[in-house]
Scaffold this active site. Sequence first.
Site, short mmCIF file in Angstrom:
data_model
loop_
_atom_site.label_atom_id
_atom_site.label_comp_id
_atom_site.label_asym_id
_atom_site.label_seq_id
_atom_site.Cartn_x
_atom_site.Cartn_y
_atom_site.Cartn_z
N CYS A 30 0.84 -1.21 0.00
CA CYS A 30 0.00 0.00 0.00
C CYS A 30 0.87 1.26 0.00
CB CYS A 30 -0.91 -0.05 1.22
SG CYS A 30 -1.75 1.49 1.62
N CYS A 33 0.13 3.72 2.79
CA CYS A 33 0.59 3.14 4.05
C CYS A 33 2.09 3.40 4.23
CB CYS A 33 0.35 1.63 4.09
SG CYS A 33 -1.39 1.15 3.99
#
Length: 137
Positions: A30, A33
């Site tokens: 991600c 993230c």
Amino acid sequence: MATVDITGEQFASTVEDNDIVLVDFWAEWCGPCKQFGPTYSAVSEKHPDVVFSKVDTEAEQQLAAEAGITSIPTLMAFREKVLVFSQPGALNAQQLEQVVDAVKALDMEEVHAHVARSQAEAAASAPKQDGTQIPDA
């Protein structure tokens, strides 16, 4: 305090045994993230009284499902075992500091009273064992 990786087995005890717990639900693949990770880690160093934990949603799929995670990163904050904040999306350092400060400033007597009222209302409107509704008082 540095961030702490937690598993499904550790999640409940982490929330129960600490006054304030932030949880970052993330995954290695991600992009947002990865951008949020260093910010989360840096802010954790400024708040040794708060547990900054991380849950890898790939390794902990059951926990992520039980937590209702549909988008990552998702940040959750617990205070005195009560979920008081949950939001998907990466935050910048200032926004994360605002969340931490807001969680610390909560009037937990008021929060616990609200939770108790909500639980009582839910119990009062729940069907009885025979399927009938309990009439409102």
